[in-house]
Scaffold this motif. Structure first.
Motif, PDB file in Angstrom:
ATOM      1  N   PHE A 338      29.096 105.939  46.997  1.00  0.00           N
ATOM      2  CA  PHE A 338      29.997 106.294  47.568  1.00  0.00           C
ATOM      3  C   PHE A 338      31.106 105.376  47.988  1.00  0.00           C
ATOM      4  O   PHE A 338      30.792 104.095  48.130  1.00  0.00           O
ATOM      5  CB  PHE A 338      29.468 106.975  48.819  1.00  0.00           C
ATOM      6  CG  PHE A 338      28.576 106.281  49.606  1.00  0.00           C
ATOM      7  CD1 PHE A 338      29.151 105.395  50.626  1.00  0.00           C
ATOM      8  CD2 PHE A 338      27.369 106.245  49.487  1.00  0.00           C
ATOM      9  CE1 PHE A 338      28.197 104.440  51.228  1.00  0.00           C
ATOM     10  CE2 PHE A 338      26.286 105.372  50.198  1.00  0.00           C
ATOM     11  CZ  PHE A 338      27.011 104.613  51.246  1.00  0.00           C
ATOM     12  N   ASN A 339      32.196 105.748  48.364  1.00  0.00           N
ATOM     13  CA  ASN A 339      33.332 104.824  49.047  1.00  0.00           C
ATOM     14  C   ASN A 339      33.274 105.054  50.573  1.00  0.00           C
ATOM     15  O   ASN A 339      33.091 106.043  51.184  1.00  0.00           O
ATOM     16  CB  ASN A 339      34.730 105.156  48.599  1.00  0.00           C
ATOM     17  CG  ASN A 339      34.884 104.895  47.129  1.00  0.00           C
ATOM     18  OD1 ASN A 339      34.477 103.784  46.651  1.00  0.00           O
ATOM     19  ND2 ASN A 339      35.548 105.959  46.518  1.00  0.00           N
ATOM     20  N   ASN A 340      33.193 103.579  51.201  1.00  0.00           N
ATOM     21  CA  ASN A 340      33.061 103.738  52.762  1.00  0.00           C
ATOM     22  C   ASN A 340      34.326 103.736  53.404  1.00  0.00           C
ATOM     23  O   ASN A 340      35.160 103.022  53.010  1.00  0.00           O
ATOM     24  CB  ASN A 340      32.280 102.483  53.135  1.00  0.00           C
ATOM     25  CG  ASN A 340      31.847 102.260  54.339  1.00  0.00           C
ATOM     26  OD1 ASN A 340      32.586 103.165  55.335  1.00  0.00           O
ATOM     27  ND2 ASN A 340      31.362 101.505  54.987  1.00  0.00           N
ATOM     28  N   PHE A 341      34.628 104.780  54.333  1.00  0.00           N
ATOM     29  CA  PHE A 341      35.949 104.846  54.825  1.00  0.00           C
ATOM     30  C   PHE A 341      35.953 104.870  56.443  1.00  0.00           C
ATOM     31  O   PHE A 341      34.967 105.503  56.948  1.00  0.00           O
ATOM     32  CB  PHE A 341      36.527 106.262  54.771  1.00  0.00           C
ATOM     33  CG  PHE A 341      37.723 106.596  55.156  1.00  0.00           C
ATOM     34  CD1 PHE A 341      38.856 106.096  54.695  1.00  0.00           C
ATOM     35  CD2 PHE A 341      37.889 107.421  56.648  1.00  0.00           C
ATOM     36  CE1 PHE A 341      40.420 106.197  55.194  1.00  0.00           C
ATOM     37  CE2 PHE A 341      39.356 107.363  57.168  1.00  0.00           C
ATOM     38  CZ  PHE A 341      40.392 107.058  56.408  1.00  0.00           C
ATOM     39  N   LYS A 342      36.656 103.818  56.858  1.00  0.00           N
ATOM     40  CA  LYS A 342      36.449 103.239  58.402  1.00  0.00           C
ATOM     41  C   LYS A 342      37.771 103.828  58.968  1.00  0.00           C
ATOM     42  O   LYS A 342      38.885 103.703  58.681  1.00  0.00           O
ATOM     43  CB  LYS A 342      36.464 101.718  58.387  1.00  0.00           C
ATOM     44  CG  LYS A 342      35.162 101.151  57.912  1.00  0.00           C
ATOM     45  CD  LYS A 342      35.073  99.774  57.868  1.00  0.00           C
ATOM     46  CE  LYS A 342      33.758  99.045  57.351  1.00  0.00           C
ATOM     47  NZ  LYS A 342      33.716  97.687  57.462  1.00  0.00           N
ATOM     48  N   THR A 343      37.528 104.318  60.181  1.00  0.00           N
ATOM     49  CA  THR A 343      38.544 104.778  61.237  1.00  0.00           C
ATOM     50  C   THR A 343      38.366 104.454  62.475  1.00  0.00           C
ATOM     51  O   THR A 343      37.140 104.235  62.811  1.00  0.00           O
ATOM     52  CB  THR A 343      39.100 106.267  60.799  1.00  0.00           C
ATOM     53  OG1 THR A 343      40.408 106.427  61.447  1.00  0.00           O
ATOM     54  CG2 THR A 343      38.057 107.203  61.160  1.00  0.00           C
ATOM     55  N   SER A 344      39.137 104.924  63.500  1.00  0.00           N
ATOM     56  CA  SER A 344      38.972 104.899  64.695  1.00  0.00           C
ATOM     57  C   SER A 344      39.474 106.230  65.582  1.00  0.00           C
ATOM     58  O   SER A 344      40.649 106.751  65.180  1.00  0.00           O
ATOM     59  CB  SER A 344      39.612 103.559  65.331  1.00  0.00           C
ATOM     60  OG  SER A 344      39.335 103.620  66.674  1.00  0.00           O
ATOM     61  N   THR A 345      38.866 106.510  66.756  1.00  0.00           N
ATOM     62  CA  THR A 345      39.519 107.319  67.401  1.00  0.00           C
ATOM     63  C   THR A 345      40.626 106.857  68.259  1.00  0.00           C
ATOM     64  O   THR A 345      40.700 105.385  68.354  1.00  0.00           O
ATOM     65  CB  THR A 345      38.737 108.034  68.434  1.00  0.00           C
ATOM     66  OG1 THR A 345      38.051 106.869  69.151  1.00  0.00           O
ATOM     67  CG2 THR A 345      37.514 108.903  67.795  1.00  0.00           C
ATOM     68  N   SER A 346      41.557 107.630  68.971  1.00  0.00           N
ATOM     69  CA  SER A 346      42.753 107.133  69.741  1.00  0.00           C
ATOM     70  C   SER A 346      42.149 106.688  71.058  1.00  0.00           C
ATOM     71  O   SER A 346      40.950 107.137  71.552  1.00  0.00           O
ATOM     72  CB  SER A 346      43.691 107.980  69.910  1.00  0.00           C
ATOM     73  OG  SER A 346      44.183 108.435  68.513  1.00  0.00           O
ATOM     74  N   PRO A 347      42.652 105.827  71.682  1.00  0.00           N
ATOM     75  CA  PRO A 347      42.302 105.405  73.109  1.00  0.00           C
ATOM     76  C   PRO A 347      42.521 106.464  73.986  1.00  0.00           C
ATOM     77  O   PRO A 347      43.235 107.615  73.475  1.00  0.00           O
ATOM     78  CB  PRO A 347      43.367 104.380  73.497  1.00  0.00           C
ATOM     79  CG  PRO A 347      43.687 103.641  72.177  1.00  0.00           C
ATOM     80  CD  PRO A 347      43.846 104.834  71.410  1.00  0.00           C
ATOM     81  N   ALA A 348      41.713 106.515  75.116  1.00  0.00           N
ATOM     82  CA  ALA A 348      41.948 107.591  76.067  1.00  0.00           C
ATOM     83  C   ALA A 348      43.583 107.562  76.946  1.00  0.00           C
ATOM     84  O   ALA A 348      44.047 106.565  76.487  1.00  0.00           O
ATOM     85  CB  ALA A 348      40.873 107.371  77.251  1.00  0.00           C
ATOM     86  N   LYS A 349      43.636 108.510  77.212  1.00  0.00           N
ATOM     87  CA  LYS A 349      45.012 108.583  77.849  1.00  0.00           C
ATOM     88  C   LYS A 349      45.151 107.568  79.256  1.00  0.00           C
ATOM     89  O   LYS A 349      44.181 107.442  80.052  1.00  0.00           O
ATOM     90  CB  LYS A 349      45.301 110.085  78.640  1.00  0.00           C
ATOM     91  CG  LYS A 349      46.513 110.326  79.162  1.00  0.00           C
ATOM     92  CD  LYS A 349      46.665 111.651  79.756  1.00  0.00           C
ATOM     93  CE  LYS A 349      46.716 112.822  78.979  1.00  0.00           C
ATOM     94  NZ  LYS A 349      46.601 114.180  79.558  1.00  0.00           N
ATOM     95  N   VAL A 350      46.194 107.108  79.145  1.00  0.00           N
ATOM     96  CA  VAL A 350      46.441 106.011  80.077  1.00  0.00           C
ATOM     97  C   VAL A 350      46.780 106.618  81.628  1.00  0.00           C
ATOM     98  O   VAL A 350      47.462 107.592  81.873  1.00  0.00           O
ATOM     99  CB  VAL A 350      47.717 105.041  79.931  1.00  0.00           C
ATOM    100  CG1 VAL A 350      47.966 103.860  81.096  1.00  0.00           C
ATOM    101  CG2 VAL A 350      47.425 104.396  78.610  1.00  0.00           C
ATOM    102  N   ASN A 351      45.984 105.839  82.693  1.00  0.00           N
ATOM    103  CA  ASN A 351      46.225 106.290  84.030  1.00  0.00           C
ATOM    104  C   ASN A 351      47.311 105.357  84.750  1.00  0.00           C
ATOM    105  O   ASN A 351      46.583 104.060  84.809  1.00  0.00           O
ATOM    106  CB  ASN A 351      44.830 106.334  84.991  1.00  0.00           C
ATOM    107  CG  ASN A 351      45.090 106.783  86.322  1.00  0.00           C
ATOM    108  OD1 ASN A 351      46.116 107.491  86.414  1.00  0.00           O
ATOM    109  ND2 ASN A 351      44.155 106.554  87.080  1.00  0.00           N
TER     110      ASN A 351
END
Length: 438
Positions: A338-351
């Motif tokens: 398999f091919n390993n796919f890396k990603t990230s969630t977006s940061p939380a909303k800024v207060n």
């Protein structure tokens, strides 16, 4: 009885059928009995011509073109040159026994059925005429002996042909990567070797290998593709091969191709993953890497080419992979790697807080967001205007001041957190706040 006229230049034409479903390589495309007729060109067996053609009668027409010295001594072969076993002689009209003075007929034990008046007769236009001088050479207890006795012909016993090996049993196939299958079968007592045949979907049997082993690797195949296989045993006696008469086909598939073409869109809690479809795949298994347990964990099985993984942490990196599988013979065949796919969630909303503490300026202050690598500050003069980025700072800064604003005007501000991972920038959602400029 319905009579058939053979309109070819021939001295003899006798119909001979072969065992019903033997795969015959290098002659014609066969899965059921084939038709051969005397005439121009073909396969020569024992001095006689087999001219292969297509016919719905599913019989072998055995003949010669009148030039062979073997005309007076007619001897039927047991096998064709590629292992097809001849089992039946059917009545056909060409007056060979009158015109060419056939003296002897040799019939092997492999002939199981002989039609009435097939041998030792000719048709004079009204009835069958028996040729009393023909001598039959037959195997004791065979169909040839029964035929000679039935019509009162002189017959003599000849030595029986060596027996063919038994049919191959226990044929199995196992995927050997994406482009090969390993075929195995039970050993046949007395067999000299084996011929392995392969058939692609919608195509014809073709010889794939000859081996003395009971295991054969067939490579050069396509990933995720099903193939039919069969094996025939043969015994070599005095330089002649005798092939098992029947066969059992086994169907199996290679492993699917490796999944590729990954793409992802994200928000603070979700990764929307997609990939390219794999030919022949039944479905796909999605895995997520557990960084704590240090292992891949299955998170979904789908027949589509996308999946959304929810309930993730904002501003955090994740690794995913997808394996294709194909369901075959009650089991699932998975792509081998398999091919390993890396990603990230977006940061939380800024207060954040926006305030105008000095004439013609605005101060924007926010709380640090976990996982953010940078922040962008945006401004617009009215609610319906487009945003303009007025500041971009790294994750160590949580304050920005905008000067040069018009006193007494309204100002609209927002701050977005960004996380850059694997070369991709993931931006947070945002709120808008308005203030009056001093």
């Amino acid at each position: 009885m319905k009579r058939k006229i053979l309109s070819v230049v021939c001295a003899l034409s006798l119909a001979v059928s072969v065992v019903g479903t033997a795969p015959v390589a290098d002659i014609v495309n066969v899965i059921k009995p084939i038709t051969v007729s005397a005439g121009g060109g073909g396969e020569i067996i024992n001095g006689y011509m087999y001219d292969f053609s297509s016919d719905t009668n599913d019989t072998f027409f055995f003949g010669f073109d009148g030039t062979q010295a073997a005309a007076k001594n007619l001897s039927f072969p047991t096998y064709g040159n590629n292992g097809e076993q001849i089992t039946r002689i059917s009545e056909y009209f060409c007056n060979v026994f009158k015109s060419y003075d056939v003296e002897t007929v040799t019939i092997p034990a492999s002939i199981k059925n002989i039609d009435d008046h097939a041998l030792g007769f000719y048709f004079d236009g009204n009835d069958y005429v028996r040729v009393d001088s023909v001598i039959f050479y037959v195997v004791k207890g065979s169909a040839g002996e029964a035929y000679a006795k039935k019509y009162g012909f002189t017959y003599k016993y000849s030595a029986a042909e060596p027996s063919a090996p038994a049919n191959v049993t226990g044929i199995k196939a196992a995927a050997y990567g994406r482009y090969a299958l390993k075929i195995s079968w039970n050993a046949v007592p007395g067999a000299t070797g084996y011929v392995v045949y392969k058939k692609d979907y919608g195509k014809s049997w073709e010889r794939a290998a000859v081996t003395k082993s009971t295991i054969q690797l067939i490579d050069g195949l396509s990933a995720g593709t099903s193939y039919d296989f069969t094996v025939k045993a043969y015994r070599t006696v005095n330089g002649k091969n005798y092939y098992s008469s029947g066969f059992t086909a086994y169907n199996d598939s290679t492993l699917p191709e490796i999944v590729s073409g990954f793409k992802a869109s994200t928000n603070a809690n979700t990764v929307n993953l997609s990939w390219k479809r794999v030919a022949g795949a039944t479905g796909f298994v999605v895995y997520k890497y557990n960084k704590v347990a240090k292992k891949w964990e299955r998170c979904a099985v789908t027949s589509g080419t996308s999946w959304s993984e929810n309930n993730l942490n904002p501003g955090e990196s994740y690794a995913f992979t997808v394996k294709a599988y194909k369901s075959k013979n009650g089991k699932n065949l998975y792509s081998p790697s398999f091919n390993n796919f890396k990603t990230s969630t977006s940061p939380a909303k800024v207060n954040f807080i926006a305030a105008s503490n000095t004439k013609g300026s605005a101060d924007i202050v926010w709380e640090k967001v976990s996982g953010a690598t940078s922040y962008a500050v945006y401004y617009k003069a009215s609610a319906g205007a487009s945003w303009t980025r007025i500041g971009f700072v790294n994750n160590s800064t949580t304050k920005f001041t905008k000067t040069g604003l018009k006193s007494g005007s309204a100002g609209y501000f927002t701050v977005r957190a960004f996380r850059t991972y694997e070369g991709v920038s993931h931006g947070s959602a945002f709120d808008t706040k308005s203030i009056k400029i001093k």
